[in-house]
Design a protein around this motif. Sequence first.
Motif, mmCIF file in Angstrom:
data_model
loop_
_atom_site.group_PDB
_atom_site.id
_atom_site.type_symbol
_atom_site.label_atom_id
_atom_site.label_comp_id
_atom_site.label_asym_id
_atom_site.label_seq_id
_atom_site.Cartn_x
_atom_site.Cartn_y
_atom_site.Cartn_z
ATOM 1 N N ALA A 124 11.598 16.746 108.597
ATOM 2 C CA ALA A 124 11.796 15.437 107.969
ATOM 3 C C ALA A 124 11.050 15.350 106.651
ATOM 4 N N LEU A 125 9.808 15.862 106.613
ATOM 5 C CA LEU A 125 9.027 15.786 105.385
ATOM 6 C C LEU A 125 9.633 16.689 104.310
ATOM 7 N N ALA A 126 10.092 17.865 104.700
ATOM 8 C CA ALA A 126 10.732 18.754 103.729
ATOM 9 C C ALA A 126 11.998 18.116 103.149
ATOM 10 N N ARG A 127 12.800 17.495 104.008
ATOM 11 C CA ARG A 127 14.007 16.804 103.519
ATOM 12 C C ARG A 127 13.633 15.672 102.571
ATOM 13 N N ALA A 128 12.598 14.914 102.942
ATOM 14 C CA ALA A 128 12.183 13.781 102.119
ATOM 15 C C ALA A 128 11.742 14.223 100.727
ATOM 16 N N HIS A 129 11.328 15.485 100.614
ATOM 17 C CA HIS A 129 10.886 16.001 99.325
ATOM 18 C C HIS A 129 11.898 16.959 98.705
ATOM 19 N N GLY A 130 13.159 16.819 99.099
ATOM 20 C CA GLY A 130 14.232 17.455 98.354
ATOM 21 C C GLY A 130 14.718 18.796 98.836
ATOM 22 N N ALA A 131 14.237 19.270 99.992
ATOM 23 C CA ALA A 131 14.676 20.571 100.492
ATOM 24 C C ALA A 131 15.982 20.452 101.271
ATOM 25 N N GLU A 132 16.741 21.537 101.283
ATOM 26 C CA GLU A 132 17.868 21.687 102.201
ATOM 27 C C GLU A 132 17.325 22.423 103.422
ATOM 28 N N VAL A 133 17.256 21.739 104.555
ATOM 29 C CA VAL A 133 16.556 22.268 105.722
ATOM 30 C C VAL A 133 17.527 23.000 106.643
ATOM 31 N N ILE A 134 17.103 24.176 107.093
ATOM 32 C CA ILE A 134 17.843 24.954 108.089
ATOM 33 C C ILE A 134 16.975 25.049 109.330
ATOM 34 N N ASP A 135 17.461 24.567 110.448
ATOM 35 C CA ASP A 135 16.735 24.595 111.719
ATOM 36 C C ASP A 135 17.160 25.847 112.494
ATOM 37 N N PRO A 136 16.287 26.855 112.627
ATOM 38 C CA PRO A 136 16.683 28.105 113.278
ATOM 39 C C PRO A 136 16.952 27.964 114.767
ATOM 40 N N SER A 137 16.582 26.827 115.358
ATOM 41 C CA SER A 137 16.931 26.597 116.759
ATOM 42 C C SER A 137 18.383 26.157 116.903
ATOM 43 N N GLU A 138 19.018 25.816 115.791
ATOM 44 C CA GLU A 138 20.399 25.352 115.814
ATOM 45 C C GLU A 138 21.379 26.344 115.202
ATOM 46 N N VAL A 139 20.909 27.137 114.222
ATOM 47 C CA VAL A 139 21.790 28.064 113.523
ATOM 48 C C VAL A 139 20.964 29.238 113.029
ATOM 49 N N LYS A 140 21.573 30.411 112.960
ATOM 50 C CA LYS A 140 20.879 31.558 112.411
ATOM 51 C C LYS A 140 20.689 31.368 110.909
ATOM 52 N N PRO A 141 19.460 31.477 110.414
ATOM 53 C CA PRO A 141 19.239 31.291 108.968
ATOM 54 C C PRO A 141 20.128 32.164 108.102
ATOM 55 N N TYR A 142 20.350 33.418 108.498
ATOM 56 C CA TYR A 142 21.208 34.291 107.704
ATOM 57 C C TYR A 142 22.617 33.710 107.574
ATOM 58 N N ASP A 143 23.168 33.253 108.685
ATOM 59 C CA ASP A 143 24.524 32.688 108.653
ATOM 60 C C ASP A 143 24.564 31.436 107.787
ATOM 61 N N ALA A 144 23.559 30.569 107.945
ATOM 62 C CA ALA A 144 23.530 29.323 107.177
ATOM 63 C C ALA A 144 23.375 29.593 105.685
ATOM 64 N N LEU A 145 22.525 30.553 105.337
ATOM 65 C CA LEU A 145 22.317 30.854 103.923
ATOM 66 C C LEU A 145 23.532 31.555 103.314
ATOM 67 N N MET A 146 24.184 32.420 104.067
ATOM 68 C CA MET A 146 25.405 33.054 103.570
ATOM 69 C C MET A 146 26.463 32.000 103.259
ATOM 70 N N GLU A 147 26.611 31.043 104.166
ATOM 71 C CA GLU A 147 27.622 29.998 103.955
ATOM 72 C C GLU A 147 27.254 29.112 102.763
ATOM 73 N N ALA A 148 25.979 28.721 102.684
ATOM 74 C CA ALA A 148 25.555 27.777 101.650
ATOM 75 C C ALA A 148 25.594 28.379 100.251
ATOM 76 N N THR A 149 25.475 29.705 100.167
ATOM 77 C CA THR A 149 25.433 30.368 98.854
ATOM 78 C C THR A 149 26.700 31.160 98.551
ATOM 79 N N ASP A 150 27.754 30.916 99.321
ATOM 80 C CA ASP A 150 29.023 31.632 99.137
ATOM 81 C C ASP A 150 28.828 33.142 99.201
ATOM 82 N N GLY A 151 27.960 33.562 100.129
ATOM 83 C CA GLY A 151 27.769 34.977 100.383
ATOM 84 C C GLY A 151 26.799 35.688 99.458
ATOM 85 N N ARG A 152 26.161 34.965 98.547
ATOM 86 C CA ARG A 152 25.265 35.628 97.591
ATOM 87 C C ARG A 152 23.844 35.765 98.148
ATOM 88 N N LEU A 153 23.426 34.838 98.993
ATOM 89 C CA LEU A 153 22.058 34.743 99.510
ATOM 90 C C LEU A 153 21.075 34.341 98.394
#
Length: 389
Positions: free
Chosen positions: A224-253
């Motif tokens: 919550a604090l990271a979001r409040a300060h402008g971050a795009e938060v990835i919760d690794p208990s919900e999604v694999k960070p690699y998969d989320a970052l690949m999707e968010a960056t159109d495969g560039r990472l």
Amino acid sequence: MRAVTYHGTGDFRVDTHDDPVIGHGRDAIIRVTSTAICGSDLHMFNGFMPEMKTGDILGHEFMGVVEDVGPEVGNLKKGDRIIVPFTINCGHCHWCRKKEFSLCDETNREWEKLALVTGQAGAGLFGFSHLYGGYDGGQAEYVRIPYADATHMKVPDGLSDEQVLFLTDIFPTGWQAAVNAEVGPGDTVAIWGAGPVGLFTLKSCQLLGAERVFVIEDVPERCALARAHGAEVIDPSEVKPYDALMEATDGRLPEKVIDAVGLEAHGSGIIDTVYDKVKTATFQETGRPHVLREAIMCAQKGGIVSIPGVYAAIVDKFPIGAAFAKALTFRMGQTHVLQHTPTLLEHIQEGRIDPTFLITHRGKLDEAPAMYETFRDKKDDCIKVVLTP
């Protein structure tokens, strides 16, 4: 005086010690006005840091008022209000002249212990085991500051303790992490961990002009604090960070990835996490590099891996092949605090950042043992504890 004292893993007590005295001409004695519990202190609390001894005084984030100075300290006097970097600097060796203060050749009085593990020893540190000199720390009423003429920064009038206290460690550490990653305008950055260092890394990336900053974190209040300060938060208990970052960056990472967790990283039951828990429990490795492995896999080809998170000695299953194949650059190390404090002080004075956003808990020195447990167990939405003796 009263001070937070090491008695073993998970056993910190507030004991009575002799008041410190001037022992060398370059010493100063300060009366501590504010001190903090750092995530690195938990490495001692949780038994991950070698060479701790019963009776050691903890704490490396502290500031106060000068009470006495040795005859060779010409730039301090009684009554001066100072912050004290956690790295002890001689001010004149090869490394100090380069402003790489955490590599100081002169201040680690037990340098042989660290050199045995690392090949060369860095600077002495306050309250941080006998690998780093065994110096008394700042979770105390008074502290002796060795090499005080070089190991301090005076606090300008008009600034509160809480505005400048984190210049002793975590704000410069977050800033150096971003600088080491060469973060600049338009960059995409991923930071593992939204603890105090991770959050200051986030703010530092923003100050340096990053376009997108992802934070990988699963503790709700930190998310919550990271979001409040402008971050795009990835919760690794919900999604694999690699998969989320690949999707968010159109495969560039992300071009820049930052491990702000370090040796006490944990996952969600995945095989490498179980392996690391067994290895550390049987003292076959000194840290759990789950985050470091993941950061390497999530870094863009040709990218930079910055590591402000502390690692002690040896880790296993390091994916050197992936790092080599992707032509990654690694930057890491203890923070050269006084290299960065002038810039960060200007950011504070100009109102570009208010470091007090991080503080969730305040208490007296005698409350430290309970506060350590609260911080370690992330109770009561605890992110950062500040203590006043």
